[in-house]
Design a protein around this motif. Structure first.
Motif, PDB file in Angstrom:
ATOM      1  N   ILE A  94      32.525  61.951  24.246  1.00  0.00           N
ATOM      2  CA  ILE A  94      33.323  62.089  25.466  1.00  0.00           C
ATOM      3  C   ILE A  94      32.910  61.033  26.487  1.00  0.00           C
ATOM      4  N   GLU A  95      31.612  60.807  26.626  1.00  0.00           N
ATOM      5  CA  GLU A  95      31.111  59.802  27.575  1.00  0.00           C
ATOM      6  C   GLU A  95      31.526  58.390  27.151  1.00  0.00           C
ATOM      7  N   LEU A  96      31.470  58.089  25.848  1.00  0.00           N
ATOM      8  CA  LEU A  96      31.876  56.771  25.362  1.00  0.00           C
ATOM      9  C   LEU A  96      33.380  56.572  25.546  1.00  0.00           C
ATOM     10  N   LYS A  97      34.147  57.616  25.324  1.00  0.00           N
ATOM     11  CA  LYS A  97      35.594  57.538  25.520  1.00  0.00           C
ATOM     12  C   LYS A  97      35.908  57.240  26.989  1.00  0.00           C
ATOM     13  N   GLU A  98      35.209  57.902  27.891  1.00  0.00           N
ATOM     14  CA  GLU A  98      35.395  57.646  29.323  1.00  0.00           C
ATOM     15  C   GLU A  98      35.026  56.202  29.672  1.00  0.00           C
ATOM     16  N   LEU A  99      33.944  55.710  29.100  1.00  0.00           N
ATOM     17  CA  LEU A  99      33.507  54.345  29.352  1.00  0.00           C
ATOM     18  C   LEU A  99      34.530  53.333  28.841  1.00  0.00           C
ATOM     19  N   LEU A 100      35.059  53.561  27.653  1.00  0.00           N
ATOM     20  CA  LEU A 100      36.050  52.645  27.087  1.00  0.00           C
ATOM     21  C   LEU A 100      37.383  52.718  27.826  1.00  0.00           C
ATOM     22  N   GLN A 101      37.786  53.913  28.241  1.00  0.00           N
ATOM     23  CA  GLN A 101      39.021  54.044  29.016  1.00  0.00           C
ATOM     24  C   GLN A 101      38.929  53.238  30.300  1.00  0.00           C
ATOM     25  N   GLY A 102      37.839  53.397  31.028  1.00  0.00           N
ATOM     26  CA  GLY A 102      37.645  52.648  32.266  1.00  0.00           C
ATOM     27  C   GLY A 102      37.593  51.152  32.035  1.00  0.00           C
ATOM     28  N   THR A 103      36.953  50.746  30.957  1.00  0.00           N
ATOM     29  CA  THR A 103      36.839  49.321  30.641  1.00  0.00           C
ATOM     30  C   THR A 103      38.212  48.704  30.399  1.00  0.00           C
ATOM     31  N   PHE A 104      39.020  49.350  29.582  1.00  0.00           N
ATOM     32  CA  PHE A 104      40.331  48.788  29.280  1.00  0.00           C
ATOM     33  C   PHE A 104      41.277  48.846  30.467  1.00  0.00           C
ATOM     34  N   VAL A 105      41.119  49.832  31.333  1.00  0.00           N
ATOM     35  CA  VAL A 105      41.908  49.852  32.573  1.00  0.00           C
ATOM     36  C   VAL A 105      41.525  48.672  33.451  1.00  0.00           C
ATOM     37  N   MET A 106      40.236  48.397  33.569  1.00  0.00           N
ATOM     38  CA  MET A 106      39.780  47.271  34.395  1.00  0.00           C
ATOM     39  C   MET A 106      40.230  45.938  33.800  1.00  0.00           C
ATOM     40  N   LEU A 107      40.190  45.798  32.481  1.00  0.00           N
ATOM     41  CA  LEU A 107      40.652  44.562  31.842  1.00  0.00           C
ATOM     42  C   LEU A 107      42.158  44.378  32.042  1.00  0.00           C
ATOM     43  N   GLN A 108      42.907  45.473  31.951  1.00  0.00           N
ATOM     44  CA  GLN A 108      44.351  45.401  32.169  1.00  0.00           C
ATOM     45  C   GLN A 108      44.654  45.075  33.627  1.00  0.00           C
ATOM     46  N   LEU A 109      43.911  45.684  34.548  1.00  0.00           N
ATOM     47  CA  LEU A 109      44.100  45.401  35.975  1.00  0.00           C
ATOM     48  C   LEU A 109      43.792  43.939  36.277  1.00  0.00           C
ATOM     49  N   ASN A 110      42.732  43.421  35.704  1.00  0.00           N
ATOM     50  CA  ASN A 110      42.375  42.015  35.889  1.00  0.00           C
ATOM     51  C   ASN A 110      43.489  41.105  35.382  1.00  0.00           C
ATOM     52  N   ASN A 111      44.066  41.461  34.229  1.00  0.00           N
ATOM     53  CA  ASN A 111      45.151  40.679  33.656  1.00  0.00           C
ATOM     54  C   ASN A 111      46.393  40.723  34.560  1.00  0.00           C
ATOM     55  N   ILE A 112      46.713  41.877  35.104  1.00  0.00           N
ATOM     56  CA  ILE A 112      47.868  42.017  36.003  1.00  0.00           C
ATOM     57  C   ILE A 112      47.659  41.191  37.266  1.00  0.00           C
ATOM     58  N   LEU A 113      46.472  41.277  37.858  1.00  0.00           N
ATOM     59  CA  LEU A 113      46.179  40.515  39.073  1.00  0.00           C
ATOM     60  C   LEU A 113      46.251  39.012  38.815  1.00  0.00           C
ATOM     61  N   HIS A 114      45.682  38.574  37.710  1.00  0.00           N
ATOM     62  CA  HIS A 114      45.717  37.152  37.366  1.00  0.00           C
ATOM     63  C   HIS A 114      47.153  36.687  37.180  1.00  0.00           C
ATOM     64  N   ASP A 115      47.953  37.503  36.498  1.00  0.00           N
ATOM     65  CA  ASP A 115      49.352  37.165  36.252  1.00  0.00           C
ATOM     66  C   ASP A 115      50.132  37.073  37.560  1.00  0.00           C
ATOM     67  N   LYS A 116      49.946  38.032  38.459  1.00  0.00           N
ATOM     68  CA  LYS A 116      50.661  38.035  39.738  1.00  0.00           C
ATOM     69  C   LYS A 116      50.236  36.858  40.617  1.00  0.00           C
ATOM     70  N   LEU A 117      48.944  36.574  40.664  1.00  0.00           N
ATOM     71  CA  LEU A 117      48.458  35.474  41.481  1.00  0.00           C
ATOM     72  C   LEU A 117      48.923  34.126  40.935  1.00  0.00           C
ATOM     73  N   TYR A 118      48.928  34.008  39.609  1.00  0.00           N
ATOM     74  CA  TYR A 118      49.347  32.757  38.993  1.00  0.00           C
ATOM     75  C   TYR A 118      50.844  32.517  39.206  1.00  0.00           C
ATOM     76  N   ARG A 119      51.642  33.554  39.067  1.00  0.00           N
ATOM     77  CA  ARG A 119      53.085  33.423  39.278  1.00  0.00           C
ATOM     78  C   ARG A 119      53.403  33.057  40.713  1.00  0.00           C
ATOM     79  N   THR A 120      52.675  33.646  41.662  1.00  0.00           N
ATOM     80  CA  THR A 120      52.896  33.353  43.077  1.00  0.00           C
ATOM     81  C   THR A 120      52.521  31.922  43.404  1.00  0.00           C
ATOM     82  N   ALA A 121      51.461  31.423  42.798  1.00  0.00           N
ATOM     83  CA  ALA A 121      50.995  30.065  43.077  1.00  0.00           C
ATOM     84  C   ALA A 121      51.930  29.025  42.471  1.00  0.00           C
ATOM     85  N   VAL A 122      52.554  29.333  41.371  1.00  0.00           N
ATOM     86  CA  VAL A 122      53.430  28.382  40.681  1.00  0.00           C
ATOM     87  C   VAL A 122      54.798  28.550  41.226  1.00  0.00           C
TER      88      VAL A 122
END
Length: 122
Positions: A94-122
């Motif tokens: 259960i603890e590992l599942k929570e850790l992996l869920q949070g990790t993939f949410v943060m990686l997805q959030l980072n990807n969304i932010l990078h995509d939005k910032l890059y699109r705005t700059a271009v």
């Protein structure tokens, strides 16, 4: 093999997500992730990290908790093409599942932010 973290190692690793049970670090220099969980530090590339997530999500924790047989409440998580094996109790799963869920949410959030910032700059 148990690996201990030194200050110089964690200095080049970026903290992706952390819980009281463990931490996931990203190392851009090696293009990999390190998981500090269950008393060991394990190195994963993205493919193996996805396989670990799939293996952990595949475990039916509710069914195991409701099972009244005398089987031990441990699970062995072995991922093909990876050097790491975890032998975990249900609470650790259960603890590992929570850790992996949070990790993939943060990686997805980072990807969304990078995509939005890059699109705005271009």
């Amino acid at each position: 093999m148990v690996t201990t973290l030194t200050e110089t190692q964690t200095g080049i690793w970026e903290d992706v997500f952390s819980t009281k049970a463990g931490t996931v670090y990203q190392c851009d220099a090696e293009t990999c992730w390190y998981i500090n969980f269950a008393g060991k530090v394990a190195k994963f590339d993205y493919r193996c990290l996805q396989k670990l997530k799939k293996a952990v999500y595949h475990i039916d924790i509710e069914a195991k908790l409701l099972d009244s047989s005398k089987d031990p409440d441990v699970e062995i998580i072995f991922i093909c093409a990876c050097d790491h094996t975890y032998i975990l109790t249900l609470l650790q799963i259960i603890e590992l599942k929570e850790l992996l869920q949070g990790t993939f949410v943060m990686l997805q959030l980072n990807n969304i932010l990078h995509d939005k910032l890059y699109r705005t700059a271009v």
